[in-house]
Design a protein around this motif. Structure first.
Motif, PDB file in Angstrom:
ATOM      1  N   TYR A 148       0.839  -1.209   0.000  1.00  0.00           N
ATOM      2  CA  TYR A 148       0.000   0.000   0.000  1.00  0.00           C
ATOM      3  C   TYR A 148       0.872   1.256   0.000  1.00  0.00           C
ATOM      4  O   TYR A 148       0.649   2.187  -0.774  1.00  0.00           O
ATOM      5  CB  TYR A 148      -0.926  -0.016   1.218  1.00  0.00           C
ATOM      6  CG  TYR A 148      -1.708   1.256   1.390  1.00  0.00           C
ATOM      7  CD1 TYR A 148      -2.777   1.550   0.559  1.00  0.00           C
ATOM      8  CD2 TYR A 148      -1.370   2.181   2.369  1.00  0.00           C
ATOM      9  CE1 TYR A 148      -3.485   2.721   0.696  1.00  0.00           C
ATOM     10  CE2 TYR A 148      -2.069   3.358   2.520  1.00  0.00           C
ATOM     11  CZ  TYR A 148      -3.129   3.626   1.676  1.00  0.00           C
ATOM     12  OH  TYR A 148      -3.822   4.805   1.812  1.00  0.00           O
ATOM     13  N   LEU A 149       1.883   1.290   0.870  1.00  0.00           N
ATOM     14  CA  LEU A 149       2.776   2.458   0.944  1.00  0.00           C
ATOM     15  C   LEU A 149       3.541   2.674  -0.364  1.00  0.00           C
ATOM     16  O   LEU A 149       3.667   3.805  -0.842  1.00  0.00           O
ATOM     17  CB  LEU A 149       3.771   2.289   2.090  1.00  0.00           C
ATOM     18  CG  LEU A 149       3.222   2.446   3.499  1.00  0.00           C
ATOM     19  CD1 LEU A 149       4.277   2.062   4.525  1.00  0.00           C
ATOM     20  CD2 LEU A 149       2.755   3.870   3.726  1.00  0.00           C
ATOM     21  N   THR A 151       2.711   1.662  -3.416  1.00  0.00           N
ATOM     22  CA  THR A 151       1.806   2.088  -4.479  1.00  0.00           C
ATOM     23  C   THR A 151       1.526   3.581  -4.363  1.00  0.00           C
ATOM     24  O   THR A 151       1.538   4.314  -5.360  1.00  0.00           O
ATOM     25  CB  THR A 151       0.479   1.297  -4.407  1.00  0.00           C
ATOM     26  OG1 THR A 151       0.778  -0.094  -4.514  1.00  0.00           O
ATOM     27  CG2 THR A 151      -0.456   1.692  -5.523  1.00  0.00           C
ATOM     28  N   LYS A 152       1.312   4.034  -3.139  1.00  0.00           N
ATOM     29  CA  LYS A 152       1.052   5.458  -2.900  1.00  0.00           C
ATOM     30  C   LYS A 152       2.263   6.308  -3.303  1.00  0.00           C
ATOM     31  O   LYS A 152       2.128   7.330  -3.978  1.00  0.00           O
ATOM     32  CB  LYS A 152       0.720   5.646  -1.421  1.00  0.00           C
ATOM     33  CG  LYS A 152       0.251   7.013  -1.040  1.00  0.00           C
ATOM     34  CD  LYS A 152      -0.127   7.016   0.440  1.00  0.00           C
ATOM     35  CE  LYS A 152      -0.411   8.416   0.918  1.00  0.00           C
ATOM     36  NZ  LYS A 152      -0.714   8.434   2.348  1.00  0.00           N
ATOM     37  N   LYS A 153       3.466   5.879  -2.908  1.00  0.00           N
ATOM     38  CA  LYS A 153       4.683   6.634  -3.226  1.00  0.00           C
ATOM     39  C   LYS A 153       4.972   6.630  -4.732  1.00  0.00           C
ATOM     40  O   LYS A 153       5.397   7.643  -5.286  1.00  0.00           O
ATOM     41  CB  LYS A 153       5.874   6.077  -2.453  1.00  0.00           C
ATOM     42  CG  LYS A 153       5.806   6.395  -0.978  1.00  0.00           C
ATOM     43  CD  LYS A 153       7.072   5.963  -0.289  1.00  0.00           C
ATOM     44  CE  LYS A 153       7.034   6.291   1.177  1.00  0.00           C
ATOM     45  NZ  LYS A 153       7.040   7.698   1.479  1.00  0.00           N
ATOM     46  N   ARG A 155       2.754   6.336  -7.165  1.00  0.00           N
ATOM     47  CA  ARG A 155       1.773   7.206  -7.835  1.00  0.00           C
ATOM     48  C   ARG A 155       2.135   8.674  -7.645  1.00  0.00           C
ATOM     49  O   ARG A 155       1.956   9.484  -8.540  1.00  0.00           O
ATOM     50  CB  ARG A 155       0.377   6.929  -7.309  1.00  0.00           C
ATOM     51  CG  ARG A 155      -0.185   5.649  -7.860  1.00  0.00           C
ATOM     52  CD  ARG A 155      -1.691   5.665  -7.942  1.00  0.00           C
ATOM     53  NE  ARG A 155      -2.149   4.403  -8.503  1.00  0.00           N
ATOM     54  CZ  ARG A 155      -2.849   3.505  -7.838  1.00  0.00           C
ATOM     55  NH1 ARG A 155      -3.198   3.730  -6.600  1.00  0.00           N
ATOM     56  NH2 ARG A 155      -3.211   2.390  -8.416  1.00  0.00           N
ATOM     57  N   ALA A 156       2.655   9.008  -6.463  1.00  0.00           N
ATOM     58  CA  ALA A 156       3.062  10.391  -6.211  1.00  0.00           C
ATOM     59  C   ALA A 156       4.267  10.771  -7.068  1.00  0.00           C
ATOM     60  O   ALA A 156       4.370  11.901  -7.548  1.00  0.00           O
ATOM     61  CB  ALA A 156       3.389  10.586  -4.738  1.00  0.00           C
ATOM     62  N   ARG A 164       2.378  -1.912 -11.205  1.00  0.00           N
ATOM     63  CA  ARG A 164       1.912  -2.691 -10.055  1.00  0.00           C
ATOM     64  C   ARG A 164       3.109  -3.467  -9.517  1.00  0.00           C
ATOM     65  O   ARG A 164       3.662  -4.330 -10.197  1.00  0.00           O
ATOM     66  CB  ARG A 164       0.820  -3.653 -10.479  1.00  0.00           C
ATOM     67  CG  ARG A 164      -0.431  -2.947 -10.904  1.00  0.00           C
ATOM     68  CD  ARG A 164      -1.484  -3.927 -11.263  1.00  0.00           C
ATOM     69  NE  ARG A 164      -2.735  -3.246 -11.542  1.00  0.00           N
ATOM     70  CZ  ARG A 164      -3.858  -3.867 -11.774  1.00  0.00           C
ATOM     71  NH1 ARG A 164      -3.908  -5.187 -11.767  1.00  0.00           N
ATOM     72  NH2 ARG A 164      -4.951  -3.173 -12.016  1.00  0.00           N
ATOM     73  N   ARG A 166       3.304  -4.571  -5.978  1.00  0.00           N
ATOM     74  CA  ARG A 166       3.059  -5.111  -4.631  1.00  0.00           C
ATOM     75  C   ARG A 166       3.677  -6.493  -4.452  1.00  0.00           C
ATOM     76  O   ARG A 166       4.329  -6.764  -3.448  1.00  0.00           O
ATOM     77  CB  ARG A 166       1.558  -5.167  -4.350  1.00  0.00           C
ATOM     78  CG  ARG A 166       0.966  -3.809  -4.155  1.00  0.00           C
ATOM     79  CD  ARG A 166      -0.506  -3.903  -3.845  1.00  0.00           C
ATOM     80  NE  ARG A 166      -1.042  -2.562  -3.682  1.00  0.00           N
ATOM     81  CZ  ARG A 166      -2.159  -2.293  -3.057  1.00  0.00           C
ATOM     82  NH1 ARG A 166      -2.879  -3.267  -2.548  1.00  0.00           N
ATOM     83  NH2 ARG A 166      -2.579  -1.059  -2.939  1.00  0.00           N
TER      84      ARG A 166
END
Length: 193
Positions: A148-149, A151-153, A155-156, A164, A166
């Motif tokens: 989750y972390l 993916t967030k980083k 995308r930022a 993807r 994960r």
């Protein structure tokens, strides 16, 4: 008549002279004929010393394999398999290597549980198996949080073009740090920007 003299001249030239003449190629030197060029390039299909040729081929192949192994261990994109290439995968590797993951010590815990199963007490065996399952659940939760972390980083940093990753991050996080390939390029706590 002139053709006869030319063929006699080329037949008397040695291979070294022909190659030297072809290399110089300056003014005053006639353009070599096709036959001369082919004669200069000729080499036997089978070398005279086959054992020596095979030995050289093996040494050359071993050197190439060693270069590839070192390049992969150092994270050189040229030598990495397709699943490990790219700036996003490098970001994921660096992020996973910078943090401590619970899954890193999963294998040593499993060995400990295997040793404890040889203890004759049924209570010790049952407790060790329960501890292993609890540890495994915590490691899975840690991998989910890591995914989750990341993916967030990603995308930022990369926007909609984020891959993807994960599963890639989870598999790296579950390995012992010294056994990871490519080798970790960052120290603990040295997160990528």
């Amino acid at each position: 008549m002139a053709k006869q003299q030319k063929t006699e001249q080329t037949s008397t030239e040695t291979l070294e002279e022909t190659q030297e003449r072809l290399k110089s190629g300056g003014k005053g030197v006639p353009t070599p004929t096709r036959a001369e060029q082919e004669a200069a390039r000729k080499r036997p299909l089978v070398p005279s010393d086959r054992k020596e040729a095979a030995k050289q081929a093996r040494a050359k192949a071993a050197e190439a394999r060693e270069r590839a192994r070192v390049g992969m261990a150092m994270g050189d994109d040229k030598y990495l398999p397709a699943r490990d290439r790219g700036p996003q995968k490098k970001f994921v590797r660096d992020y996973v290597d910078a943090r401590f993951s619970i899954g890193e010590i999963l294998i040593p815990v499993m060995f400990l549980v295997i040793i404890l199963t040889f203890v004759p007490s049924a209570e010790v065996q049952a407790i060790s198996i329960l501890v292993l399952w609890a540890f495994f659940a915590v490691a899975v939760l840690d991998c989910i949080l890591l995914g989750y972390l990341l993916t967030k980083k990603l995308r930022a940093k990369y926007g909609d073009k984020a891959e993807r990753v994960r599963w890639y991050a989870a598999m790296r996080a579950l390995q012992l740090r010294p056994l990871r390939l490519p080798k970790p390029q960052v120290k603990r706590g040295q997160y990528p920007a």
